[in-house]
Each structure stands twice: as C-alpha cells, then as structure tokens.
Design an enzyme around this catalytic site. Structure first.
Site, short mmCIF file in Angstrom:
data_model
loop_
_atom_site.label_atom_id
_atom_site.label_comp_id
_atom_site.label_asym_id
_atom_site.label_seq_id
_atom_site.Cartn_x
_atom_site.Cartn_y
_atom_site.Cartn_z
N MET A 137 58.51 -27.33 75.34
CA MET A 137 57.40 -26.87 76.16
C MET A 137 57.64 -25.46 76.68
O MET A 137 56.81 -24.57 76.53
CB MET A 137 57.17 -27.82 77.34
CG MET A 137 56.57 -29.15 76.98
SD MET A 137 56.16 -30.15 78.44
CE MET A 137 57.77 -30.77 78.91
N THR A 138 58.79 -25.24 77.31
CA THR A 138 59.06 -24.00 78.02
C THR A 138 59.15 -22.80 77.08
O THR A 138 59.74 -22.88 76.01
CB THR A 138 60.37 -24.11 78.82
OG1 THR A 138 60.30 -25.26 79.66
CG2 THR A 138 60.60 -22.89 79.67
N GLY A 143 57.03 -21.21 82.77
CA GLY A 143 57.83 -22.36 83.14
C GLY A 143 56.94 -23.58 83.23
O GLY A 143 56.60 -24.21 82.24
N PHE A 168 65.16 -22.72 76.52
CA PHE A 168 65.75 -23.77 77.36
C PHE A 168 65.53 -25.16 76.76
O PHE A 168 65.28 -26.13 77.48
CB PHE A 168 65.18 -23.74 78.79
CG PHE A 168 65.25 -22.42 79.48
CD1 PHE A 168 66.31 -21.55 79.24
CD2 PHE A 168 64.27 -22.02 80.37
CE1 PHE A 168 66.40 -20.32 79.89
CE2 PHE A 168 64.34 -20.80 81.02
CZ PHE A 168 65.40 -19.94 80.77
N ILE A 169 65.60 -25.28 75.44
CA ILE A 169 65.31 -26.55 74.78
C ILE A 169 66.59 -27.39 74.66
O ILE A 169 67.49 -27.07 73.89
CB ILE A 169 64.68 -26.34 73.40
CG1 ILE A 169 63.48 -25.39 73.52
CG2 ILE A 169 64.28 -27.67 72.79
CD1 ILE A 169 62.42 -25.82 74.52
N TYR A 247 47.34 -33.81 78.56
CA TYR A 247 47.19 -35.12 79.19
C TYR A 247 48.32 -36.05 78.78
O TYR A 247 48.79 -36.87 79.59
CB TYR A 247 45.83 -35.71 78.82
CG TYR A 247 44.68 -34.81 79.21
CD1 TYR A 247 44.24 -34.74 80.53
CD2 TYR A 247 44.06 -33.99 78.26
CE1 TYR A 247 43.20 -33.89 80.90
CE2 TYR A 247 43.02 -33.14 78.63
CZ TYR A 247 42.60 -33.09 79.95
OH TYR A 247 41.58 -32.25 80.31
N GLU A 256 59.81 -39.28 83.49
CA GLU A 256 60.77 -38.18 83.41
C GLU A 256 61.33 -37.84 84.79
O GLU A 256 62.55 -37.66 84.96
CB GLU A 256 60.10 -36.95 82.80
CG GLU A 256 61.04 -35.76 82.65
CD GLU A 256 60.41 -34.59 81.94
OE1 GLU A 256 61.06 -33.52 81.86
OE2 GLU A 256 59.27 -34.73 81.46
N GLY A 353 88.22 -28.17 100.34
CA GLY A 353 88.92 -26.91 100.60
C GLY A 353 89.08 -26.11 99.32
O GLY A 353 88.24 -26.15 98.42
#
Length: 393
Positions: A137-138, A143, A168-169, A247, A256, A353
């Site tokens: 998608m991206t 985004g 970014f897949i 959709y 998701e 620490g």
C-alpha cells in the site's frame, strides 16, 4: 535473547482460549524452542528469517491455521492466531519475522475476496510456506492517505499494466506474492473510490524488488521497496471487484490493528517481566535496586497499566471472535497499547541503567523494536482522529 516464557505478569483469564488452545500453545512454544530460539541472533544479523523456517512452520500447521481444510488449513478460530502472535512476540521476533503479517493480514484478503480459482491457486502454498506474501500500500510521499496513491493499473485487453513504486513493504525480499493497491480509475472522486487490489507474483514482467531497507529495529523481518515499470499482470489477478479496493482494505483493518495491539501488550508484559527479574538481582549502595521506592513505584505503575490494557484487549479479542464490529474500540486499543509499549521500554531501559544501553541485554532490543508499533497499521494520530470522528467531533 531469552527463551519463550509463560507470561507471569498476565493475571487475566482469557475465556476465548480453551484447552485445545493451551495444548497448541505448548506445542508451538516447543517448536520455537527448537527451530527459532537458537537462531534468532543470526536472523537479526542476516536481516531476515530464512525460507527454510517458513516451510517448517507450514509443515507443522503454524501458517494460516484458520484457512479452510479444503485448502490445506486447519479451519481454526482466531484464538490460535492470538497464541501464535503471543509466542512469537515473547521470543522477540516482532511480528513473527513476517509470518503474522502473512497469516493474519495478507491472506485474509485472498480468502475473503478471491475467486474459487484464486483460492485454490494461492492458499495451499500460503499454508505450506511455499508462498510468502506481503501487502503493498505505502508509497514514497504517501502514508495513511490511500486516496493519494500514484501507482496505476491500466486495463489493456486481458492484462493490467502497472506502473508505480511501493516502499516499507514487509516481506519485500522473501515474498513471492503481493497484494498491491493500485489506482484503476484515476478520475474517481473522491480518489479512494478508484482503488483496486491486484495480486502480483514474483517473476511478473516489469515487476522487480528494490533495495532491502535498513530499519532501526525488527531486523529479522525483511523490508523492501517494490518497483513496477509497465508490469504485465493478468486480469484474473484482480482481487474482488474493480475499484472496491479501498473498502476491502478498510474491512480488514480491525483485525490488523488488533494484531498490533496483541503484539504491543505482550511486548510490555515481557519487558516488565525481565525488568522485575533484573532489579531484584542488581545491587546499588549495598542493596537490591528493587528495594528503592522509585523503582517500586515505577514498576507498580507499569504493572497496573499493562493489566488494564490486557483486560481491555482480551475483551476486544472475544468480540472479534464473535464477529462484532468495534472500530472505535480497536483504534483506542491500537494507540494506547503501542504507546504503553514505548513507555514501558523507556522506563524499563532506564531501570537497567547503563546495561540497558548494551546490545547484550534484552531490553535494548525491545527499546528499538517496539518503536514502530505506534506507526504501522495506521499511525496513532490516525487512530485518535478516528476516535474523535466517532465521538462526533
């Protein structure tokens, strides 16, 4: 890295898990103990989980267990997916080295919207581990704004010609089957009404993988760019109806975001557990740092918030199994649990620490790995926007 644990900080009773789920958990944890735990460090260094592990998962029924028996699955309920997600997360493998994405985010698109021919073509291999999937998608410059997609798919006879670039897949390197969001109607108003989902297979003319991306965390899950230059894809690879892709994507976001929430809360539980053990054994000024009031209060606060998050999340999982819709609540869960995981990482690292900054200590990896949980599946800002909208604001 620590081995898989039982999650001692989780005090709730998960009513959606039955005896068969607990038996399954023991078997899967034993599988991970043998097939994953000894190799996690190498997978982190190699920046991917080998295909051989995927196939071993498939052989044992740990990929897409919910898929119907006619396609090679077990027809299992969502509770089994929860168990697999939790055990992978305890191990510190993020979203299962890509297996959770494959099983519970990508394959549901094919199962829900694919034709019978498509299901018989792709589901058996997805269950066996022969097929590794991703969802594209991206894009560079976009985004969460799907309406702004620039990747196009133009119909020419029996084929779509796809042009564009995705980034970014997850599973981008090992993957050999991708559900790609494309603009099939560039003139649609609003833009999201012109999006379609098209399945693109490795070896498709005009389709190539770009470079593997170097991420701050979750190193063992490969992530890459995908490039389409006049890629020729048969029309029969269209998933569902043309221009209905938006959709379809929206219909699967509940699961998701629930999956991300599960990973986030288990991450917080695990970080709290290792930190409780650490502060009891670490001494300063002649006594264990667990005896300091600041340490006690910090951990008491985290334990309380994690318990509240777990109770809320388990309630949503039950609703999901019962096929209820809860867009507002899952948006709340996604942002709140992922923010809590980041807070827990910061507080627990501080309590370690200087040792918390050392790679040999588990908390260092958790600190970098949980950062992305507030970004993927829709940023937390998007989640708050959905909530606000549903509140009538």
């Amino acid at each position: 890295m620590a081995k898989t644990l039982t999650g001692k900080t989780n005090l709730t009773t998960k009513t959606y898990l039955k005896e068969e789920h607990h038996i399954f958990r023991k078997a899967f944890a034993k599988f991970l103990e043998k097939e994953a735990v000894p190799f996690v460090e190498k997978w982190e260094e190699d920046r991917l989980v080998p295909i051989s592990f995927w196939k071993k998962m498939g052989e044992q029924g740990y990929l897409c267990p919910w898929v119907g028996e006619e396609y090679g699955g077990l027809n299992a309920d969502f509770g089994y997916s929860v168990v697999i997600n939790e055990e992978f997360t305890k191990l510190g493998l993020g979203p299962g080295g890509g297996a959770i994405l494959h099983s519970d985010i990508v394959i549901p698109y094919i199962d829900s919207y694919g034709t019978e021919e498509q299901k018989r073509r792709w589901l058996p291999g997805s269950v066996s581990g022969e097929i590794i999937t991703g969802v594209a998608m991206t894009e560079p410059g976009t985004g969460s704004d799907l309406a702004a997609l620039k990747t196009t798919a133009v119909r020419k006879g029996d084929y779509f010609v796809i042009n564009g670039e995705k980034t970014f897949i997850s599973n981008g390197i090992l993957g050999n089957l991708f559900v790609v969001a494309c603009k099939t109607d560039p003139h649609a108003v609003p833009g999201y009404k012109g999006i379609s989902l098209i399945v693109v297979e490795e070896g498709t003319p005009g389709f190539k993988k770009g470079k593997q991306l170097k991420k701050m965390g979750i190193h063992s899950q490969d992530t890459a760019e995908l490039i389409f230059e006049d890629a020729i894809v048969p029309v029969e690879n269209l998933l569902g109806d043309e221009n209905k892709g938006f959709y379809y994507l929206m219909s699967k976001l509940q699961q998701e975001r629930l999956i991300v929430s599960i990973s986030a809360i288990v991450s917080a539980e695990r970080m709290l557990e290792i930190t409780l053990n650490y502060v009891k054994g670490r001494h300063a000024f002649g006594k264990p740092i667990s005896s300091f009031q600041n340490t006690q209060f910090k951990l008491a606060e985290l334990a309380t918030e994690i318990q509240i998050g777990r109770a809320f999340l388990d309630n949503l999982i039950e609703k999901h199994i019962d096929k209820e819709n809860f867009v507002t609540e899952v948006s709340m869960a996604k942002w709140w649990t992922s923010a809590l995981a980041k807070k827990t990482a910061s507080e627990c690292m501080q309590l370690h620490g200087g040792y918390g900054f050392m790679e040999e200590y588990e908390i260092a990896r958790w600190y970098r790995d949980v950062a992305v949980q507030s970004i993927f599946a829709g940023t937390n800002e998007i989640m708050k926007g959905i909530i606000a909208s549903n509140l009538g604001l």
